[in-house]
Design a protein around this motif. Structure first.
Motif, PDB file in Angstrom:
ATOM      1  N   THR A 271       0.854  -1.188   0.000  1.00 13.22           N
ATOM      2  CA  THR A 271       0.000   0.000   0.000  1.00 13.22           C
ATOM      3  C   THR A 271       0.887   1.234   0.000  1.00 13.22           C
ATOM      4  OG1 THR A 271      -0.109   0.245   2.418  1.00 13.22           O
ATOM      5  CG2 THR A 271      -1.735  -1.219   1.377  1.00 13.22           C
TER       6      THR A 271
ATOM      7  N   GLN B 135       0.553   3.766   1.875  1.00 14.94           N
ATOM      8  CA  GLN B 135       0.831   4.129   3.266  1.00 14.94           C
ATOM      9  C   GLN B 135       2.003   3.332   3.824  1.00 14.94           C
ATOM     10  OE1 GLN B 135      -2.436   3.338   5.944  1.00 14.94           O
ATOM     11  NE2 GLN B 135      -1.592   4.610   7.577  1.00 14.94           N
ATOM     12  N   LYS B 136       2.014   2.032   3.558  1.00 15.85           N
ATOM     13  CA  LYS B 136       3.108   1.188   4.052  1.00 15.85           C
ATOM     14  C   LYS B 136       4.430   1.586   3.396  1.00 15.85           C
ATOM     15  CE  LYS B 136       2.565  -3.325   4.880  1.00 15.85           C
ATOM     16  NZ  LYS B 136       2.482  -4.806   4.673  1.00 15.85           N
TER      17      LYS B 136
END
Length: 302
Positions: free
Chosen positions: A143, A145-146
């Motif tokens: 993702t 975000q990750k």
């Protein structure tokens, strides 16, 4: 075999069609100190020594080996490989402790796996730079975000990313090789050798075609290899192939000084396409035909 020879001929002709001007290649090795099954009569130390000797004889610059520390626990007899590598003047980098896939695991667990490897790297590298990380499975986060969070984590710890821009799935050959050695099937081993070199040659064409489509010229390429028994057997011939195709060998640092790798060196920057394939997709460009072993490696010597 006819199809394999056809692919090899295509690779040779395509390589000739793309001028070999100032092609540079940085070789890197994953999974130190142990990768793949161990054929009868082999040791991890002997495999590493063959790889080191071939690189020395070819007068390669210092080449990074990326470490999974867990192997020193799983196979204690492989541990001397790390000192052998360092004694040859070769650097080590971080491949996480247990070869953990960031896409398939929580970020906190992956970060812990990265840091768990660091005492071993400090031990063997001393004051030399070990702050290069190779993502296991080339997985940089599933993702946005990750990916952003792990880049912040790595930046805070001073890491740079060891990208990969050339690969021919060399790791696929080590298991069938061990089976064929056990069966003493020399004819099958010869097929493996032919397939291995043909796949490497086709990968040259594949990566160069993408670089030419994207930039109109060759970037310095970073080659992914694994410290397996068949890789050790084939390395002298493989290095000769790259020289025949017009490559000169450079360090990882030299290769990644090119603009393509800018976001791998400065992790404060946002993530960018992490491969030539991703860069092609971002530009809406079609991918060339991918390299293929040309053999059913899973069935060989069963």
């Amino acid at each position: 075999m006819k199809n394999l020879h056809s692919r090899l001929l295509f690779a040779v002709c395509s390589a000739i069609a793309l001028p070999a001007t100032a092609q540079q290649l940085a070789i890197t090795w994953d999974d130190l100190p142990a990768h793949g099954p161990l054929p009868a009569g082999e040791t991890r130390v002997a495999i590493a020594q063959k790889i080191i000797t071939a690189m020395q004889q070819a007068q390669l610059p210092p080449v990074y080996g990326f470490v999974n520390g867990i192997q020193t626990r799983n196979e204690p007899a492989s541990t001397p490989v790390l000192q052998l590598w360092r004694d040859a003047g070769l650097p080590l980098g971080n491949h996480t402790w247990s070869h953990m896939n960031l896409n398939a695991n929580p970020l906190a667990d992956w970060e812990q796996d990265v840091t768990r490897n660091e005492p071993m790297l400090r031990k063997y590298m001393g004051a030399a730079d070990w702050h290069w990380l190779r993502y296991p499975y080339l997985a940089e986060g599933d993702t946005a975000q990750k990916r952003a969070a792990e880049r912040r984590f790595l930046a805070e710890r001073g890491y740079k990313i060891a990208n990969v821009t050339m690969s021919f799935s060399d790791y696929l050959y080590n298991e069938p090789y061990a089976r064929c050695v056990a069966k003493k099937d020399n004819a099958a081993i010869t097929k493996l050798e032919t397939s291995y070199l043909a796949a490497a040659d086709a990968a040259i064409v594949y990566s160069r075609a993408m670089s030419k489509a994207l930039y109109g010229h060759d970037i310095p390429y970073v080659l992914l290899m694994h410290v397996g028994a068949f890789d050790a057997r084939m390395l002298p011939r493989l290095l000769a192939l790259y020289r025949e195709r017009g490559f000169s060998f450079v360090t990882l640092e030299e290769a990644e000084s090119a603009p393509f790798y800018r976001n791998d060196l400065d992790l404060s920057l946002p993530s960018s396409p992490d491969s030539l394939e991703a860069a092609m997709a971002a530009r809406g460009l079609p991918l060339p035909a991918a390299p293929s072993p040309g053999l059913d490696l899973d069935k060989l010597c069963r």
